[in-house]
Write a protein that holds these residues in place. Structure first.
Motif, short mmCIF file in Angstrom:
data_model
loop_
_atom_site.label_atom_id
_atom_site.label_comp_id
_atom_site.label_asym_id
_atom_site.label_seq_id
_atom_site.Cartn_x
_atom_site.Cartn_y
_atom_site.Cartn_z
N ALA A 45 -75.52 -26.29 -61.53
CA ALA A 45 -75.02 -25.80 -60.02
C ALA A 45 -76.02 -24.77 -59.71
O ALA A 45 -75.83 -24.35 -58.54
N SER A 46 -76.74 -24.35 -60.46
CA SER A 46 -77.85 -23.74 -60.16
C SER A 46 -79.34 -23.97 -59.43
O SER A 46 -80.05 -22.80 -58.82
N SER A 57 -79.51 -30.25 -57.13
CA SER A 57 -78.60 -31.36 -56.76
C SER A 57 -78.57 -32.23 -55.80
O SER A 57 -77.70 -32.39 -54.35
N ARG A 236 -70.24 -29.25 -52.21
CA ARG A 236 -70.43 -28.27 -53.14
C ARG A 236 -70.60 -28.65 -54.77
O ARG A 236 -70.49 -29.93 -54.83
N VAL A 237 -70.94 -27.67 -55.00
CA VAL A 237 -71.34 -27.67 -56.77
C VAL A 237 -70.68 -26.80 -57.63
O VAL A 237 -71.18 -25.65 -57.03
N ASN A 238 -70.23 -27.45 -58.63
CA ASN A 238 -70.29 -26.28 -59.56
C ASN A 238 -70.47 -26.63 -61.06
O ASN A 238 -71.01 -27.81 -61.24
N PRO A 239 -70.25 -25.70 -62.46
CA PRO A 239 -71.19 -26.45 -63.68
C PRO A 239 -70.79 -27.83 -64.12
O PRO A 239 -70.84 -28.50 -64.49
N ALA A 242 -70.06 -32.15 -59.74
CA ALA A 242 -70.73 -31.87 -58.14
C ALA A 242 -69.71 -32.85 -56.74
O ALA A 242 -69.38 -33.95 -57.52
N ASN A 265 -69.86 -33.37 -64.29
CA ASN A 265 -71.25 -33.56 -66.13
C ASN A 265 -70.35 -34.00 -67.75
O ASN A 265 -69.54 -34.45 -67.30
#
Lengths: 601, 302
Positions: A45-46, A57, A236-239, A242, A265
């Motif tokens: 995510a980072s 991403s 948006r994307v988070n751990p 996505a 993920n």
């Protein structure tokens, strides 16, 4: 164990919540949310939204676009589905390629996709290196000149050392927007590139250093938002996942079924298995799956498996610089003692088929290349009697039921595998058990991770190790796994040289020339020739190399991989059929090709 | 007369003491059946380690048509990925696990006790230097170090594995033994020994050490369980060499190759080594419980 299970369960709950949340909060339209995973990377995510960043991403086929998408052809590496490039032409001598862009292609911010974007993308590709974008003009298959013909046409010229892979490498270029990424290239970039490519001496060295020095800057570049020419753009994307939404400016928007795509993920295969068993995924690319897990997946409502050709082969490779593996009789004996059917059944029951023989090529491609010649190869069927004869021919002796080296010392066979490849570990164990049955002391030695494994392999530390071969469809790519750098042949700047075993990554240590068909041949030279030979000559060379490989056995081919794609038709239909040429591409590309429609109630 | 009789008297009294001690042990063990069970379990594992591999051929038999077979009379814990009896794997794998555990425990206790005793008895500069060394040892992150070490060291022998685990694990014992030594050295019997001019070796070996023996023995047993967890964990992570009958490798293959956490097919393959670890730990804990009573006068009086 408990912790793992708990983590997997928690992850499932989190993901399930995220799914539900996405479906409601994001208000996907009638096309719904298509859920999948990216088989090539895990989500970070980072990481920046940048295709040059290995963990960025950007997901191929969704918000990542190439000039064209390669078809899964067993023999021809130059067949592609159009993408950003609507069409292309190549001169007969492969020296020049003209690419015509999609006339309606637009970025997700509404700007048109132009030749300038392609040129900037090529410029950025030079900073990263690669076959078509080598800075040394003598390198085979390198692009030497990029010229914008008009806003939708680009002409690329190949350098003096031609390669039949030029078109293929060129069309695999990732395209990024010039108005976002253009600033990464200095104003004098193209002049510097010319100096790097066509000059020599300190000025050229400085120019090359200046270009390769941009690599880290390009990889680290983090655009504020995603600007995609693909069917989707990152929302948006988070751990955990996505989420991508439809790009309204995509040139073929009308064929795209889903409104959104969720890329989940994962941390390991087990998590993918759990996703599939819970029916969360509409598609998952090839994942190694045990038979019992496959049964569970098949029981899920709507679950299905599409299978097709995968140009990847697992082999057992010998270090011929180490005794007794320098003796072809020993290698043949081991080939006669390995029951490939049983090994495949244990290691890769769903994702592999036992190798019919050892040719260096996947059986399907081998049949296409060799025709009737394929059946003429020695199949090395399980035959302990022949193995014993070969071992005797090698001077080995049998004492107390165990085979010993010609000097009477005990023979200990060590098979090396990376610990993280569970199918290879199982296969290696099965092989050692089989060899043990026939009086050969054999053991499996694992290496902590794949990078270390490859490093130790290259240093010549192993006698025998697992090795992927047959990486087609390009015939050069297929045989360079056996008669390339790993075996002492180095092709650089159009020049081929052979280095001594144990040096410069030559861990296979085979002889430079071998006898084949009544003449001595240099398999590395023949492999290098595949780069620029005519199709007829390529066929002839492959026939010779297959024969040499079959007789000399620098490797023992164990199983040919099968590309197994998991799909669930509960929410979407129209997936590609078995053996589709699109099978190895992401489901984003399938959507671009007009496949995958929302299931009608 | 005196010269000839006194040793006999001393010898007789030592023999009597020994007899009384073992009677006491037997009494303590009998008091709770769980303690007898503990001894039984540990004895079983000791037998498995010593004679287990002799019960089976060097190459364990396989049934090519019974991969991940469910439990049956022939295979009480089913079979593994290549049709080998899981029970046979557990039994033959006990030797590596136990040898590693014993080697670790021996090194942990020998080093920890020696350093703790010396530091506590000598005090001063030696104490300061040895305790900084102990702090350093305690500060070493064991697992990451082992992961790094495994890239250069293959740990093919259980003694190698035990050596590394022991060298990483003596810090806690050293600290505890030093504390006990500091406390004991101020006691009257030590002062009396000093007053009598007995040599340091005698004071440490004959006076201090026996007083701490129960504590050291219990630490040794607990170190065995710690070593079992550590090495099985490392094998499970796949960073140590492959041995099909290693319990950690079995766990690894059951989860990552057999999908034991996803489907029940490979579950017996997962549960068998887990059960072995659980039983071994249980046996040791039950023995430690008995030892606590044997060596602790207050518990003995209750």
């Amino acid at each position: 164990m408990k912790r793992l299970a708990t983590m997997a369960a928690l992850a499932s709950i989190v993901t399930a919540s995220a799914c539900g949340g996405a479906g409601q909060v994001d208000g996907a339209g009638p096309g719904g949310i298509f859920t999948t995973i990216d088989g090539s990377k895990q989500i970070n995510a980072s990481a920046p939204i940048n295709p040059f960043n290995p963990v960025g991403s950007v997901f191929a086929g969704y918000n990542g676009m190439e000039l064209a998408w390669p078809k899964n052809d067993p023999t021809d590496p130059n067949v592609f589905y159009p993408a950003i490039a609507r069409s292309w032409t190549e001169t007969p001598d492969q020296s020049q390629v003209v690419i015509h862009l999609q006339p309606n292609a637009r970025w997700s911010d509404g700007r048109p996709v132009t030749s300038e974007d392609v040129k900037v993308s090529i410029g950025l590709a030079y900073t990263q290196g690669g076959t078509a974008y080598a800075l040394d003009p003598a390198a085979a298959g390198a692009a030497a000149d990029v010229r914008i013909v008009d806003p939708a046409t680009v002409e690329i010229t190949q350098g003096a050392n031609k390669s039949s892979m030029f078109l293929s490498n060129l069309l695999s270029t990732v395209v990024v927007p010039a108005h976002v990424y253009g600033r990464l290239l200095p104003g004098n970039f193209w002049q510097t590139l010319k100096v790097a490519q066509y000059s020599s001496g300190p000025a050229a060295d400085r120019a090359r250093a200046s270009i390769t020095g941009l690599a880290d800057k390009v990889i680290a570049f983090a655009p504020k938002q995603d600007v995609s020419a693909g069917p989707f753009v990152l929302e948006r994307v988070n751990p955990g996942a996505a989420l991508l939404k439809r790009n309204p400016y995509f040139y073929n928007n009308k064929v795209i079924g889903p409104d959104k795509v969720k890329v989940l993920n994962y941390t390991g295969n087990e998590q993918i298995w759990n996703y599939l068993i819970s029916g969360q995924l509409d598609n998952a690319p090839f994942t190694s799956v045990p038979a019992a897990v496959m049964d569970r997946i098949r029981q899920v409502s709507g679950s299905g498996v599409i299978s097709g050709y995968s140009p990847v082969v697992t082999s057992l490779a010998f270090n011929q610089a180490h005794k007794p593996y320098d003796n072809v009789h020993v290698r043949r004996a081991l080939a006669y003692l390995i029951d490939r059917r049983q090994v495949t059944r244990i290691a890769s029951p769903e994702g592999g088929t036992p190798a019919v023989t050892t040719s260096g090529i996947h059986a399907r491609a081998a049949k296409a290349w060799l025709g009737g010649g394929f059946d003429a190869l020695n199949p090395y069927r399980l035959d302990p009697a022949k193995a014993a004869a070969e071992l005797k021919a090698a001077g080995m002796t049998r004492r107390g039921g165990r085979w010993a080296l010609p000097d009477g010392k005990p023979w200990k066979v060590e098979i090396h595998v990376p610990a993280s490849f569970s199918d290879w570990v199982s296969a290696a164990k099965s092989i050692t058990s089989q060899l043990g049955d026939h009086g050969i002391d054999a053991s499996v030695v694992t290496t902590a991770d794949y990078t270390l494994y490859l490093s130790e392999l290259a240093q010549g530390k192993y006698d025998i190790g697992f090795w992927l071969i047959g990486l087609g469809p390009s015939p050069y790519n297929i045989y360079q796994r056996i008669y390339g750098q790993a075996n002492g042949w180095q092709l650089f700047g159009g020049r081929l040289k052979h280095v001594a075993p144990g040096t410069e990554g030559n861990w296979m240590g085979g002889p430079q020339t071998v006898q084949a068909g009544g003449a001595r041949v240099d398999p590395g030279q023949l492999t290098g020739d595949l780069n620029f030979a005519s199709p007829a000559r390529q066929k002839q060379i492959i026939g010779t190399l297959a024969e040499v490989t079959n007789q000399q056995l620098p490797v023992v081919q164990l199983w040919d991989y099968v590309n197994t794609q998991f799909v669930n038709t509960s929410r979407y239909t129209g997936f590609p059929p078995n053996d589709s040429e699109a099978l190895r591409l992401s489901s984003g590309v399938w959507m671009q090709l007009g496949m995958i429609r929302k299931r009608q109630a | 007369m005196t010269v000839t009789v006194l040793p006999e008297v001393a010898g007789t009294s030592r023999a009597t003491l020994r007899r009384n001690f073992w009677r006491g042990v037997w009494r303590v063990l009998r008091r709770k059946p769980s303690r007898m069970a503990g001894v039984g379990i540990v004895a079983l594992f000791a037998l498995m380690g010593a004679f287990g591999p002799l019960l089976y051929p060097a190459n364990l038999p396989r049934d090519d048509n019974a991969l991940y077979a469910p439990p049956s009379l022939a295979h009480p814990f089913g079979t593994d990925f290549e049709g080998t009896d899981v029970l046979a794997l557990v039994v033959t794998g006990a030797r590596y696990v136990l040898l590693t555990g014993l080697a670790t425990a021996f090194i942990t206790v020998a080093l920890g006790t020696a350093i703790g005793l010396f530091a506590g008895f000598r005090r001063g500069r030696w104490d300061t230097a040895l305790m900084r060394l102990t702090d350093l040892n305690l500060a070493i992150p064991g697992l990451p170090l082992l992961l790094v070490l495994s890239t250069v060291w293959k740990f093919t022998s259980p003694l190698e594995m035990g050596l590394v685990l022991g060298l990483l694990g003596w810090g806690g014992v050293a600290r505890a033994v030093r504390s006990q030594t500091l406390s004991l050295r101020e006691r009257g019997f030590i002062e009396a020994a000093r007053g009598l001019g007995l040599p340091t070796r005698h004071i440490v070996g004959r006076e201090l050490l026996p007083s701490m023996a129960p504590y050291i023995a219990m630490n040794m047993l607990i170190a065995v369980t710690g070593a079992v967890y550590a090495q099985v964990g490392l094998f499970f992570l796949g960073v140590l060499p492959f041995e099909a009958n290693n319990w950690g490798v079995m766990l690894n293959l059951a989860v990552f190759s057999g999908g034991a956490l996803t489907t029940p097919a490979a579950l017996p393959y997962l549960l068998a080594p887990l059960l072995a670890i659980l039983l071994l730990t249980l046996g040791i804990v039950l023995i430690v419980d008995a030892m606590d009573e044997i060596f602790n006068p207050r518990l003995r009086e209750e």
